[in-house]
Structure formats: structure tokens, C-alpha cells
Motif scaffolding. Sequence first.
Motif, PDB file in Angstrom:
ATOM      1  N   THR A  81      54.329  61.415 -26.804  1.00  0.00           N
ATOM      2  CA  THR A  81      55.138  61.217 -28.130  1.00  0.00           C
ATOM      3  C   THR A  81      54.418  60.527 -28.944  1.00  0.00           C
ATOM      4  OG1 THR A  81      55.981  59.220 -26.831  1.00  0.00           O
ATOM      5  CG2 THR A  81      57.422  61.086 -26.560  1.00  0.00           C
ATOM      6  N   ALA A  82      53.271  60.116 -28.438  1.00  0.00           N
ATOM      7  CA  ALA A  82      52.141  59.179 -29.440  1.00  0.00           C
ATOM      8  C   ALA A  82      50.830  59.637 -29.099  1.00  0.00           C
ATOM      9  CB  ALA A  82      52.590  57.666 -29.233  1.00  0.00           C
ATOM     10  N   ASP A  97      54.709  52.448 -17.135  1.00  0.00           N
ATOM     11  CA  ASP A  97      54.623  51.121 -18.127  1.00  0.00           C
ATOM     12  C   ASP A  97      54.182  51.712 -19.778  1.00  0.00           C
ATOM     13  OD1 ASP A  97      55.054  49.537 -16.205  1.00  0.00           O
ATOM     14  OD2 ASP A  97      52.940  49.297 -15.568  1.00  0.00           O
ATOM     15  N   SER A  98      54.016  53.205 -19.831  1.00  0.00           N
ATOM     16  CA  SER A  98      53.667  53.895 -20.908  1.00  0.00           C
ATOM     17  C   SER A  98      54.701  53.923 -22.085  1.00  0.00           C
ATOM     18  CB  SER A  98      52.709  55.037 -20.711  1.00  0.00           C
ATOM     19  OG  SER A  98      52.362  55.750 -22.009  1.00  0.00           O
ATOM     20  N   SER A  99      54.434  53.502 -23.099  1.00  0.00           N
ATOM     21  CA  SER A  99      55.384  53.963 -24.287  1.00  0.00           C
ATOM     22  C   SER A  99      55.053  55.144 -25.006  1.00  0.00           C
ATOM     23  CB  SER A  99      55.479  52.938 -25.177  1.00  0.00           C
ATOM     24  OG  SER A  99      54.168  52.564 -25.838  1.00  0.00           O
ATOM     25  N   ALA A 100      53.852  55.838 -24.415  1.00  0.00           N
ATOM     26  CA  ALA A 100      53.189  57.231 -25.499  1.00  0.00           C
ATOM     27  C   ALA A 100      53.831  58.387 -24.804  1.00  0.00           C
ATOM     28  CB  ALA A 100      51.799  56.976 -25.168  1.00  0.00           C
ATOM     29  N   VAL A 101      54.751  58.174 -23.666  1.00  0.00           N
ATOM     30  CA  VAL A 101      55.165  59.580 -22.927  1.00  0.00           C
ATOM     31  C   VAL A 101      56.422  59.249 -22.846  1.00  0.00           C
ATOM     32  CG1 VAL A 101      52.906  60.126 -22.037  1.00  0.00           C
ATOM     33  CG2 VAL A 101      54.326  58.943 -20.909  1.00  0.00           C
ATOM     34  N   VAL A 102      57.109  60.549 -22.621  1.00  0.00           N
ATOM     35  CA  VAL A 102      58.521  60.655 -21.754  1.00  0.00           C
ATOM     36  C   VAL A 102      58.220  61.173 -20.500  1.00  0.00           C
ATOM     37  CG1 VAL A 102      60.791  61.612 -21.680  1.00  0.00           C
ATOM     38  CG2 VAL A 102      59.817  60.643 -23.938  1.00  0.00           C
TER      39      VAL A 102
END
Length: 210
Positions: A208-209, A187-192
Motif C-alpha cells: 500500500t506504500a 507492525d507495518s503500515s506499508a502493507v495489508v
Amino acid sequence: MADKELSWKYAEDFVVEAPAIATARQHSLELGIDPVSPATGAQLAVLAAASSAHSILEIGTGAGVSGLWLLTGAPDAVLTSIDIELDHQQTARTAFASAGVPANRIRLITGRASEVLPRMNDGAYDLVVVDADEGSVLDYVEHALRIARRGGLVLVAHALWRGRVADPARRDHTAEDFRTLLKAIQDSSAVVAALSVAGDGLLQLVKTAD
């Protein structure tokens, strides 16, 4: 043996460990430590090499197996490793010396990771490996993502926890903690993220963030 099990065994047998790593693995087993598998170790080396890591943090020194694999891939890196067991770290130090790793490239911190990690600077490391105290994996990964630089790697060993994570009937705390972690990562947009089935599972994250 099922096809997938044959492929898994083939991937493990494909890896030929250097003598120093094989010796460290034997010492791990004698000390009751569960080291990363040869295939997982090889992945650590590949990822360390691909990321051109210069600063590596390892949570869980053990007898030096994973550290030696990391330095195989990043021979010029400085490895900082945390473990609560002093005797394990003394064994690891011997393993590093036997492999010809200069002493100034190894920094061993003896102590509880839960007490050491909060004192570490944000974005200070190129690569962070989590391989200790599976009951604290959620806390450790949170710290690891803070400590890793943007674009850096966070690798979590034993992410499939002895085959139990994939079996919903397994309800022990460790399996549930890994499921919670994997769901949060999804669910995280901070990692690939990617999850490898090598060994006991290796969760691979690129930050990534911030």
C-alpha cells in the motif's frame, strides 16, 4: 482427527489439479522439492486472477507447480522465475510446455536470488511469490516488497513452516525467521496482510506504500 485437521484435509482434497500440475508435483517429489500444496496452489491462482496480474515474479521455480497454478489464474501473464538449480528449471520448462504455455511467456533465470533480486527494478511486478531458501526469507521479502508495484501482491509460501512457527517451543532458525517476518508485517503500515493456514501457510501482502 481434530475438527480443524479434518477441515484442512477437506480443503486440500477439494482441489482437483490439472494433469500438467499433477505431473509437475510428482516430478517435484522425485527431485526432493517441497511444492506448494494443492489448496495453496489454488489460492495462488485465485489471487493472480483477482489481481489481474500481467507481470509475475517467482522466487523459486522448483519443478513448475506454483508457476502453473499462477498461470492458471493469470493465463495472459508473463512469468519470470528465479532458481539456482538448472535441472529443476529444465523440468519446469517441460512442465510449462506440456501445459501449452507459450515459451515467450516464461522467463527462467538461473542463479542465486540474492544476486539477481538487487538488479531488478522497483515496482516492476504485479505479483511476487517467495518460495525458496527459507533461511533467506527476510531478505527475499524485503526485495519482493520493493519490486512489487504499489497495490501489487507479495505472497510467501510455507509461512507456517511445517507447523513450527505456531509452536513457541520450536526454536530452529527457520521458524524464528518466519516469526520475525510475521511480527514485522504486523507492525507495518506499508502493507495489508493476511495469513492463510492452507497447506504449509501462505502469507498474503498487498503493498500500500512505497
